[in-house]
Design an enzyme around this catalytic site. Sequence first.
Site, PDB file in Angstrom:
ATOM      1  CG  HIS A   1      -3.374  -0.576  -7.297  1.00 30.51           C
ATOM      2  ND1 HIS A   1      -3.828   0.345  -6.249  1.00 30.51           N
ATOM      3  CD2 HIS A   1      -3.253  -1.837  -7.021  1.00 30.51           C
ATOM      4  CE1 HIS A   1      -3.981  -0.734  -5.299  1.00 30.51           C
ATOM      5  NE2 HIS A   1      -3.566  -1.847  -5.633  1.00 30.51           N
TER       6      HIS A   1
ATOM      7  NE  ARG B   1      -4.101  -1.546  -0.167  1.00 31.34           N
ATOM      8  CZ  ARG B   1      -4.224  -2.622  -1.102  1.00 31.34           C
ATOM      9  NH1 ARG B   1      -3.154  -2.725  -1.929  1.00 31.34           N
ATOM     10  NH2 ARG B   1      -5.367  -3.350  -1.153  1.00 31.34           N
TER      11      ARG B   1
END
Length: 309
Positions: A272, A224
């Site tokens: 991502h 993250r």
Amino acid sequence: MAILFHWNSATPEIWHNAFAAAGCGNDIRSLADPGNVAEVEHAVVWAPPAGALKAFPRLRYIYSIGAGVTHVTLDPEWPSHVPIVRLQDRMLVLDMSCHVIHWVLHFHRFYARYARQQDQGVWLHHRYPENAERRVSVLGLGQTGKDACIRLRDLGFPVTGWARSPKRVEGVRCLHGDENFDTVVRAADILVNLLPLTDATANILNASVFDRMPKGSFLINCGRGGSVDDRALLNALDGGHVECAALDVFREEPLPADSAFWTHPGVFVTPHTAAPTNERSAAEFIAAQVKVAMDGGRPAPIVDPERGY
């Protein structure tokens, strides 16, 4: 026992077929047309609008269409009494390991240097060490972390894994707890972050960590974005202590156009995409867990609200 389904990028046919094949019925609702909200007991979602889930008073479980759950828990109005079932999908695990292996090999064999040399028209060899001499540390030993460790081990890299609690992976040095974090960082010629974002992991990769990593080390972050202190990483890159970083996740996504990461010569940005949800396998997994709950069982894995994963 209706199912609420929300994912803007979904292929509806795949999900409807998976629910039908698992025996979950065909009463699938949407946020645009939820019908009687009291009939909805299962919510299968990715990034629902803020406040949307609180409208369903008899919700029993929330199923995340992705490994992360912050797309639900960062909503200040999400019904926190409702358990979240996290996606544990074989294709997601494989894709994440492939991403990690790609960048480990990319940095290990100095391909980043060759890319810069190509731009400059420079023909120069860089001798890389044997795999057994390049130490890789993996932060996070959940399903994806364990799989990445095993595959890197099988390529001959000495691998150290770290988690909050004790774990065991054959052929991998597994350490846990704050007392061993320093050892893991100092042994990281290549540091791979697969940690979820929690209060304990926010900014865990900071100036102190980068200073303790070996000079000329590399960072791969596909956990993250909030786990990395962005300014500290840029400083470490500018100073040469960290040679390169492969970043797939960011504090703000999409990554703002004015972010220094876009143009920094030592940073490789991917949007991502390390382990995108595979619709078919994810639909099969989630539908099976919904059926378990409909039959009176407890779906798994359930997110621990205190740990955040």
